[in-house]
Write a protein that holds these residues in place. Sequence first.
Motif, PDB file in Angstrom:
ATOM      1  N   LEU A  19     -36.575  66.474 -14.074  1.00 50.30           N
ATOM      2  CA  LEU A  19     -35.163  66.792 -13.851  1.00 50.30           C
ATOM      3  C   LEU A  19     -34.827  66.483 -12.398  1.00 50.30           C
ATOM      4  O   LEU A  19     -35.559  66.889 -11.489  1.00 50.30           O
ATOM      5  N   THR A  20     -33.733  65.767 -12.183  1.00 47.97           N
ATOM      6  CA  THR A  20     -33.231  65.504 -10.835  1.00 47.97           C
ATOM      7  C   THR A  20     -31.745  65.813 -10.805  1.00 47.97           C
ATOM      8  O   THR A  20     -30.996  65.352 -11.668  1.00 47.97           O
ATOM      9  N   VAL A  21     -31.334  66.590  -9.815  1.00 46.55           N
ATOM     10  CA  VAL A  21     -29.919  66.881  -9.585  1.00 46.55           C
ATOM     11  C   VAL A  21     -29.597  66.373  -8.182  1.00 46.55           C
ATOM     12  O   VAL A  21     -30.225  66.779  -7.204  1.00 46.55           O
ATOM     13  N   LYS A  22     -28.602  65.505  -8.095  1.00 44.86           N
ATOM     14  CA  LYS A  22     -28.359  64.784  -6.847  1.00 44.86           C
ATOM     15  C   LYS A  22     -27.373  65.505  -5.924  1.00 44.86           C
ATOM     16  O   LYS A  22     -26.431  66.161  -6.399  1.00 44.86           O
ATOM     17  N   CYS A  23     -27.622  65.339  -4.642  1.00 43.91           N
ATOM     18  CA  CYS A  23     -26.742  65.896  -3.623  1.00 43.91           C
ATOM     19  C   CYS A  23     -26.790  64.994  -2.407  1.00 43.91           C
ATOM     20  O   CYS A  23     -27.880  64.607  -1.966  1.00 43.91           O
ATOM     21  N   THR A  24     -25.628  64.662  -1.875  1.00 43.32           N
ATOM     22  CA  THR A  24     -25.570  63.943  -0.603  1.00 43.32           C
ATOM     23  C   THR A  24     -24.784  64.795   0.376  1.00 43.32           C
ATOM     24  O   THR A  24     -23.937  65.600  -0.024  1.00 43.32           O
ATOM     25  N   TYR A  25     -25.062  64.628   1.643  1.00 41.79           N
ATOM     26  CA  TYR A  25     -24.410  65.464   2.638  1.00 41.79           C
ATOM     27  C   TYR A  25     -23.743  64.623   3.723  1.00 41.79           C
ATOM     28  O   TYR A  25     -24.120  63.470   3.958  1.00 41.79           O
ATOM     29  N   SER A  26     -22.774  65.234   4.360  1.00 37.81           N
ATOM     30  CA  SER A  26     -22.092  64.631   5.500  1.00 37.81           C
ATOM     31  C   SER A  26     -21.989  65.710   6.563  1.00 37.81           C
ATOM     32  O   SER A  26     -21.185  66.641   6.434  1.00 37.81           O
ATOM     33  N   VAL A  27     -22.865  65.624   7.560  1.00 37.00           N
ATOM     34  CA  VAL A  27     -22.899  66.651   8.601  1.00 37.00           C
ATOM     35  C   VAL A  27     -23.115  65.992   9.946  1.00 37.00           C
ATOM     36  O   VAL A  27     -23.622  64.874  10.029  1.00 37.00           O
ATOM     37  N   SER A  28     -22.730  66.697  10.978  1.00 33.52           N
ATOM     38  CA  SER A  28     -23.078  66.276  12.332  1.00 33.52           C
ATOM     39  C   SER A  28     -24.161  67.220  12.826  1.00 33.52           C
ATOM     40  O   SER A  28     -24.133  68.409  12.539  1.00 33.52           O
ATOM     41  N   GLY A  29     -25.147  66.674  13.489  1.00 33.25           N
ATOM     42  CA  GLY A  29     -26.241  67.514  13.954  1.00 33.25           C
ATOM     43  C   GLY A  29     -27.267  67.738  12.856  1.00 33.25           C
ATOM     44  O   GLY A  29     -27.344  67.000  11.879  1.00 33.25           O
ATOM     45  N   ASN A  30     -28.041  68.778  13.013  1.00 33.33           N
ATOM     46  CA  ASN A  30     -29.097  69.075  12.045  1.00 33.33           C
ATOM     47  C   ASN A  30     -28.534  69.911  10.901  1.00 33.33           C
ATOM     48  O   ASN A  30     -28.013  70.984  11.130  1.00 33.33           O
ATOM     49  N   PRO A  31     -28.676  69.411   9.686  1.00 32.11           N
ATOM     50  CA  PRO A  31     -28.084  70.145   8.569  1.00 32.11           C
ATOM     51  C   PRO A  31     -28.958  71.309   8.105  1.00 32.11           C
ATOM     52  O   PRO A  31     -30.176  71.217   8.137  1.00 32.11           O
ATOM     53  N   TYR A  32     -28.309  72.380   7.706  1.00 36.10           N
ATOM     54  CA  TYR A  32     -28.964  73.455   6.961  1.00 36.10           C
ATOM     55  C   TYR A  32     -28.474  73.295   5.523  1.00 36.10           C
ATOM     56  O   TYR A  32     -27.284  73.469   5.246  1.00 36.10           O
ATOM     57  N   LEU A  33     -29.353  72.970   4.621  1.00 40.94           N
ATOM     58  CA  LEU A  33     -28.968  72.654   3.240  1.00 40.94           C
ATOM     59  C   LEU A  33     -29.606  73.628   2.266  1.00 40.94           C
ATOM     60  O   LEU A  33     -30.753  74.025   2.443  1.00 40.94           O
TER      61      LEU A  33
END
Lengths: 110, 115
Positions: A19-33
């Motif tokens: 199982l794979t659930v996709k997520c992409t992020y748009s952040v400045s600096g170091n992300p906390y995800l």
Amino acid sequence: AQSVAQPEDQVNVAEGNPLTVKCTYSVSGNPYLFWYVQYPNRGLQFLLKYITGDNLVKGSYGFEAEFNKSQTSFHLKKPSALVSDSALYFCAVDDYKLSFGAGTTVTVRA
Amino acid sequence: DTAVSQTPKYLVTQMGNDKSIKCEQNLGHDTMYWYKQDSKKFLKIMFSYNNKELIINETVPNRFSPKSPDKAHLNLHINSLELGDSAVYFCASSQNRDRAEYGYTFGSGTRLTVV
């Protein structure tokens, strides 16, 4: 503003398959995800988080996620899905509050 | 013991009424939040309090008024309820107002239905 996107509304897999659930992020600096799961008529349950360190993060219920800086992705994975994994999954970024993706409904068929 | 507890779990009320939702956390956290989950399951921050001080106030109708009598409690009062207020409201807490290295803990939600 920091944000995450979940490109798939629904993911359907057979029990026992990966199982794979996709997520992409748009952040400045170091992300906390973060990844959270919501079962029907239930609250949000924490699965795992990436703050820093190893790109592969292990979480609850056999889930793991891989942080990929070059692809700005944080996909959630489970090697062998169970019917009980059927739920709504949210990716989120911490910008001094949680900003959530739109959610992905996972259906695991027996 | 429930870490973040909300009451009531379900609330059905008529348009125009005023209602409150209560939230309590026993984790010793400084910061608490209200989130709204709409009918499409989108989750959005509404308010945040840090040690009784309002620190986040998103674009929310002023019919919604949060109140934090102490850092363990964050209540949400809604005046003149409208049909569009029907949603699930989640309370959450985190250790402090910084980015939550130790994560956020959510309550089980209050399903508000306005008829």
